[in-house]
Design an enzyme around this catalytic site. Structure first.
Site, PDB file in Angstrom:
ATOM      1  N   GLU A  87       0.808  -1.218   0.000  1.00  0.00           N
ATOM      2  CA  GLU A  87       0.000   0.000   0.000  1.00  0.00           C
ATOM      3  C   GLU A  87       0.842   1.270   0.000  1.00  0.00           C
ATOM      4  O   GLU A  87       0.430   2.305  -0.510  1.00  0.00           O
ATOM      5  CB  GLU A  87      -0.948   0.002   1.208  1.00  0.00           C
ATOM      6  CG  GLU A  87      -2.078  -1.013   1.113  1.00  0.00           C
ATOM      7  CD  GLU A  87      -3.000  -0.775  -0.075  1.00  0.00           C
ATOM      8  OE1 GLU A  87      -3.202   0.399  -0.434  1.00  0.00           O
ATOM      9  OE2 GLU A  87      -3.519  -1.758  -0.627  1.00  0.00           O
ATOM     10  N   GLY A  88       2.028   1.200   0.586  1.00  0.00           N
ATOM     11  CA  GLY A  88       2.909   2.358   0.540  1.00  0.00           C
ATOM     12  C   GLY A  88       3.322   2.701  -0.875  1.00  0.00           C
ATOM     13  O   GLY A  88       3.304   3.871  -1.285  1.00  0.00           O
ATOM     14  N   HIS A  89       3.709   1.666  -1.632  1.00  0.00           N
ATOM     15  CA  HIS A  89       4.046   1.885  -3.046  1.00  0.00           C
ATOM     16  C   HIS A  89       2.829   2.386  -3.827  1.00  0.00           C
ATOM     17  O   HIS A  89       2.951   3.265  -4.696  1.00  0.00           O
ATOM     18  CB  HIS A  89       4.534   0.581  -3.685  1.00  0.00           C
ATOM     19  CG  HIS A  89       5.805   0.046  -3.102  1.00  0.00           C
ATOM     20  ND1 HIS A  89       5.855  -1.117  -2.382  1.00  0.00           N
ATOM     21  CD2 HIS A  89       7.078   0.513  -3.136  1.00  0.00           C
ATOM     22  CE1 HIS A  89       7.095  -1.348  -2.002  1.00  0.00           C
ATOM     23  NE2 HIS A  89       7.862  -0.377  -2.443  1.00  0.00           N
TER      24      HIS A  89
ATOM     25  N   GLY B  37       8.871   7.689  -0.452  1.00  0.00           N
ATOM     26  CA  GLY B  37       8.074   7.638   0.765  1.00  0.00           C
ATOM     27  C   GLY B  37       8.803   8.199   1.971  1.00  0.00           C
ATOM     28  O   GLY B  37      10.003   7.973   2.151  1.00  0.00           O
TER      29      GLY B  37
END
Length: 284
Positions: A32-34, A149
């Protein structure tokens, strides 16, 4: 979406592209970060390129290069779903590091001489590898914007400094850390955690929240905040704390006493089982 695995094909494709190009560099095993990076880039750029490459130069001997989680088919499915235009996934290490390769990019931010508690102090090889591969990808893709991020705060600072120092005409966009419901920062290495370790892994987020709480209560002495965070870390069986850094977010110079009123970054790192975890928070 087009998958490209070799440099000649990518270069030929890139020569035909016009418009604002967004780059999301990854090592794959997308989470989900990507996805947050990709969505942000998709909103802002007319052409979106994702790179997938497990970069060997940022791993030291004995680290997890060979076991780093990989799942290219799933990564490609995610990229397709999020409307990525091109995925550049080199078919071998030699695509980016040909025989005889001996040129590296090095940034001095956060190395032991300026911060003995930083990621650069614990993994002095790491940022040379990151700066080198990111420079190569910037030269290959020639993006207008590149997305990273906030979880990798020191990496972000290194890349931002590198872009300025090397006169690279690229806007670096930092996207906030994406977290699980309990606060654990999303990371590909979370896949190493057992069920029991996963429950303990929120200790990093709890330590950072403790630092924030103390600061809001008026405690501005860096050593005092570190001590309180260390108390929490010692309560988790099996967690090995590597460092707690309270520092300037641009230079990564460590604060030992009073924290200034300008931005202050608190970074933590440690291991649980096979997983090495990092996280950070801004105090002010």
């Amino acid at each position: 979406m087009q998958l490209i695995k070799d440099l000649n094909t990518f270069s030929a494709t890139r020569s035909r592209l016009e418009g604002e190009i967004g780059l999301v560099p990854t090592m794959g095993f997308l989470h989900e970060g990507h996805k947050a990076l990709i969505r942000k880039a998709r909103m802002e750029c007319s052409i979106l390129i994702v790179t997938i490459f497990v970069n060997p130069t940022q791993f030291a001997p004995g680290e997890d290069l060979d076991t780093y989680p990989r799942n290219l088919p799933n990564d490609l499915s995610i990229c397709e779903e999020l409307e990525v235009d091109y995925v550049f996934a080199p078919e071998s290490v030699s695509v980016l590091y040909p025989e005889g390769f001996c040129t590296f990019v090095e940034c001095k931010i956060g190395l032991p001489e300026t911060n003995p508690r930083s990621e650069g102090a614990f993994r002095p090889h790491f940022f040379r590898g990151v700066a080198t591969v990111v420079t190569k990808l910037f030269n290959i893709v020639k993006p207008s914007k590149a997305y990273f991020g906030q979880k990798d705060a020191q990496q972000c600072s290194v890349i931002q400094r590198m872009v300025v120092d090397l006169n690279l005409n690229i806007e670096i966009v930092i996207v906030p850390t994406v977290r699980e419901a309990d606060g654990l920062a999303m990371s590909s290495r979370n896949a190493y955690l057992t069920k029991e370790e996963r429950g303990k892994a929120i200790i990093l987020f709890q330590m950072l929240q403790k630092a924030k709480q103390l600061y809001l209560e008026g405690i501005t002495n860096a050593s005092r905040i570190r001590e309180e965070m260390e108390v929490l870390a010692k309560q988790v069986d099996g967690f090995r704390l590597h460092y707690i850094s309270i520092c300037d977010p641009k230079t990564f110079i460590e604060y030992e006493n009073e924290i200034p009123s300008s931005n202050t970054l608190v970074c933590v790192a440690g291991t649980l089982g096979k997983a090495r975890l990092i996280d950070n928070i801004c105090l002010n």
